[in-house]
Write a protein that holds these residues in place. Structure first.
Motif, short mmCIF file in Angstrom:
data_model
loop_
_atom_site.label_atom_id
_atom_site.label_comp_id
_atom_site.label_asym_id
_atom_site.label_seq_id
_atom_site.Cartn_x
_atom_site.Cartn_y
_atom_site.Cartn_z
N ALA A 289 0.94 -1.20 0.04
CA ALA A 289 0.01 0.10 0.15
C ALA A 289 0.90 1.36 -0.25
O ALA A 289 0.48 2.10 -0.62
N GLN A 350 -11.15 1.50 -5.22
CA GLN A 350 -10.37 1.45 -3.95
C GLN A 350 -10.64 2.48 -3.10
O GLN A 350 -10.63 2.23 -1.64
N ASN A 354 -11.79 1.98 0.78
CA ASN A 354 -11.03 2.55 1.92
C ASN A 354 -11.95 3.60 2.75
O ASN A 354 -11.94 3.59 4.07
N GLU A 357 -14.73 1.44 4.54
CA GLU A 357 -13.85 0.68 5.76
C GLU A 357 -13.69 1.74 6.76
O GLU A 357 -13.97 1.32 8.03
N ASN A 358 -13.21 2.94 6.59
CA ASN A 358 -13.06 3.86 7.70
C ASN A 358 -14.48 4.28 8.32
O ASN A 358 -14.57 4.10 9.55
N GLY A 409 -4.70 -1.15 11.88
CA GLY A 409 -4.35 -0.54 10.58
C GLY A 409 -3.07 0.66 11.00
O GLY A 409 -2.79 0.63 12.02
N GLY A 413 -4.96 4.19 4.81
CA GLY A 413 -6.18 3.86 3.72
C GLY A 413 -6.82 5.30 3.32
O GLY A 413 -6.89 5.47 2.01
N LYS B 190 -10.67 -6.20 1.62
CA LYS B 190 -10.13 -6.12 3.07
C LYS B 190 -11.09 -7.04 3.88
O LYS B 190 -12.22 -7.52 3.70
#
Lengths: 448, 228
Positions: A289, A350, A354, A357-358, A409, A413, B190
């Motif tokens: 990443a 992506q 991200n 996900e956050n 994490g 991200g 993920k």
């Protein structure tokens, strides 16, 4: 550059193109005004000198031969018509004409001795004259048809036209000049944008004129060349680093993987090995990443020129994540309009992943995704939000807000999401949504 | 099944060689591009594993050369370059699949198996319109799914997921393979994103009392089939 009236007024070129003709016209006006005054004065004094000569002659005649002599002289002069511009008029106290070329005393003209008057002849010609009061209430007017009025009008027009013409010419010149300059600057801005977009090998165009702008562009090109060299060096260093650091990690991963597949292993050892493998996986993932982020930020990705509908990508991401939210007891709501952009769908996916996900991990709440037809993208949660001090730091590499330190994490991200947005000429900002946090992808106004 | 590995890094090469031999394949190796190309053109293999960055002849050049001379052996490209444009370049050159280094043993085996099976079914005359595993049936024309007498209603993505799993019956498929195959996005998914989808699908397919068909392969992915 769009030419709305707003940006147009703000343009230095526009102001220049307006100011230059105004300035030149004013200067021309200032220069011509004394010339004009001088010319008018000159003509007036010529006319008066001629009148004075005439009246001197008549005065001499009057003194020597009395009123009859004056009348005779006036009649004589009128008859001989020596100078057609000269006008005479002699009237008695009841305004009866005794002699002269005029039929009556000019209406409204004063009678004070030796006063100068302006009047119109019967033929509506402009004339100037001097009045003399004689004994017995008689009045003598010695006049002269004057070119002054027509000259005045003429000259004023001439001068006004000259000033206007100068203004127009300078406006034309200024427009042409600024148009050319603008065009060249546009070209430069265009090239600079290409460089900014990641085409580091691109250079500003230098014309054959070799003027100041070319010299400036040349300077910039040298700077760009240095930058490109440095970028290239950094890129090489980072890819070497990536290779060198990945290799031992990979070797460890391979050994562990092999060991974990041995049948002779007891379950404790296998569990420990799988946990280690997992950690190495995460480390390699973070590494990948980071490399990806570095490459994005260096503009290493050719910007994909394919048109795509952001709505479809967002739909895919929402579809992928809906069960995840449901399983955790939250709702994922979406209001998506169609919006076509040029870009890379994998990168946008992506970015969405991200941000989702956050929102999922740090919001721990319902989440709303909204995509406007103009490409504005909002992802909003209803969680605790972040501290005001942290807001501006979200999206920085390795930044983690304090409450997030306990969650997995490394803070890459959002940085990756921001880099993806910027790669496409958009920006990613975070706002308080009260309650919760809102991530917002905005499009910067672009040079066309 | 005979597989050729072309990889310059000794560790990786030996790792792959051991992994494949243990899985029962016959393996040949080459340490540089020239030897690899020579072997691939003169002998017959069922699958090629090609590193992208090779000394002497580059990996993509090998693929292009093979395809130009009508050698259609499936090629799995291995590369440290994992970005989308690298992958696209690899597949465009004629590669059949693209695996980013570092990869796990299981990911490699799953993909090797998938490529070899595809080769098999490809020889058998295209994909059938009707997929069946035990009493689970999927009709691709009607887009309908039944288990025994029970009709199963699936969301479009669940249907695609099941179809992918059934096309790879008795093979291990990884989460990355599922994200690529079903969602058509290329990167590592993920956390538990894929797991949640599979779990939802499993709830609809495997009811209590029925024999479970969707199995989790720990640390790797999933497998659809009868055997545990």
């Amino acid at each position: 550059m769009s030419s709305t009236p707003q940006t147009f007024r703000r343009s230095a070129f526009f102001r220049f193109a307006i100011a230059l003709p105004l300035l030149i016209s004013s200067v021309a006006g200032l220069l011509m005004w004394p010339i004009y005054r001088e010319a008018v004065e000159h003509i007036r004094s010529e006319v008066r000198a001629a009148i004075e000569r005439e009246s001197w002659d008549l005065e001499v005649e009057f003194h020597e031969r009395g009123i009859d002599g004056l009348i005779a002289e006036i009649n004589e002069r009128t008859r001989r018509d020596l100078d057609p511009r000269t006008l005479y008029l002699l009237v008695d106290q009841r305004d009866v004409v005794l002699a002269g070329t005029l039929t009556h005393w000019p209406i409204g003209a004063p009678r004070a001795d030796r006063s100068w008057i302006n009047f119109q002849t019967e033929a509506a010609e402009h004339a100037e004259g001097q009045v003399f009061q004689l004994f017995g209430g008689r009045s003598l007017l010695v006049g002269r048809r004057s070119p002054l009025a027509s000259f005045d009008r003429h000259l004023a027009w001439q001068l006004a036209w000259s000033v206007l013409a100068m203004g127009a010419l300078s406006a034309l010149a200024a427009s042409w000049f600024t148009w050319r300059l603008r065009r060249r600057l546009h070209g430069l801005a265009h090239s600079a944008q290409a460089i900014r977009a990641g085409d580091l090998s691109s250079r500003l165009l230098i014309s054959a004129r070799r003027d100041e702008i070319d010299a400036l562009a040349d300077q910039f090109n040298h700077t760009f060349a240095d930058l490109e060299q440095q970028f290239e060096a950094t890129r090489q260093v980072s890819s070497h680093l990536a290779h060198d650091l990945r290799r031992p990690l990979q070797a460890a991963q391979i050994r562990l993987d092999e060991l974990a597949h041995r049948d002779s292993l007891d379950s404790d050892a296998r569990g420990a090995m799988e946990a280690s493998l997992h950690e190495i996986d995460d480390l390699l993932g973070t590494f990948a990443a980071l490399l990806r982020l570095a490459r994005l930020q260096a503009g290493g990705f050719e910007r994909s020129s394919a048109w795509l509908d952001l709505q479809q990508v967002a739909k895919d991401a929402v579809e992928l994540y809906t069960p995840v939210f449901h399983a955790a007891g939250f709702a994922l709501r979406a209001d998506l309009k169609s919006c076509r952009i040029k870009g890379d769908r994998h990168l946008w996916f992506q970015l969405l992943q991200n941000l989702l996900e956050n929102a999922f991990h740090h919001g721990q709440s319902d989440v709303e995704v909204q995509l406007d037809a103009n490409g504005e993208l909002f992802i909003r949660d209803f969680g605790q939000g972040v501290h005001a001090d942290d807001l501006a730091h979200l999206g920085e590499r390795f930044f983690r807000a304090d409450p997030a330190r306990s969650t997995p994490g490394v803070g890459i991200g959002l940085a990756l999401a921001r880099a993806i947005a910027e790669q496409h000429g958009a920006s990613l900002v975070f706002e308080h949504a009260n309650p919760g946090l809102r991530a917002r992808v905005r499009w910067k106004p672009m040079l066309s | 099944m005979r597989i050729l590995i072309v990889e310059d890094d000794r560790n990786t090469r030996e790792f792959i060689e051991r992994a494949l031999k243990e899985a029962g394949y016959t393996v040949d190796t080459a340490a540089n591009g020239r030897d690899g190309l020579f072997l691939a053109t003169t002998e017959t293999f069922d699958l090629l594993l090609l590193d992208r960055m090779l000394p002497q002849v580059e990996g993509l050049t090998i693929v292009r050369t093979l395809r130009a001379s009508k050698i259609m052996t499936p090629v799995l490209i291995l590369s440290a370059l994992g970005d989308v444009d690298d992958r696209v370049a690899g597949l465009r050159a004629g590669g059949d699949d693209y695996l980013v280094k570092p990869f796990a043993w299981s990911e490699l085996l799953a993909r090797v198996e998938a490529l070899l099976r595809r080769q098999d079914s490809g020889a058998g005359g295209g994909e059938s319109t009707f997929l069946r595993v035990a009493d689970l049936e999927l009709d691709r024309l009607k887009r309908s799914v039944r288990r025994g007498a029970r009709r199963i209603e699936l969301q479009p993505k669940e249907y695609q997921l099941l179809e992918y799993l059934m096309r790879h019956t008795d093979q291990v498929v990884t989460r990355t393979m599922l994200l690529e195959g079903v969602w058509d996005y290329h990167f590592d998914p993920k956390t538990n994103v894929i797991d949640v989808h599979v779990s939802n699908l499993r709830h609809k397919i495997d009811h209590d009392g029925e024999r479970s068909l969707i199995h989790t392969v720990r640390g790797v992915g999933y497998r659809l089939g009868l055997a545990d």
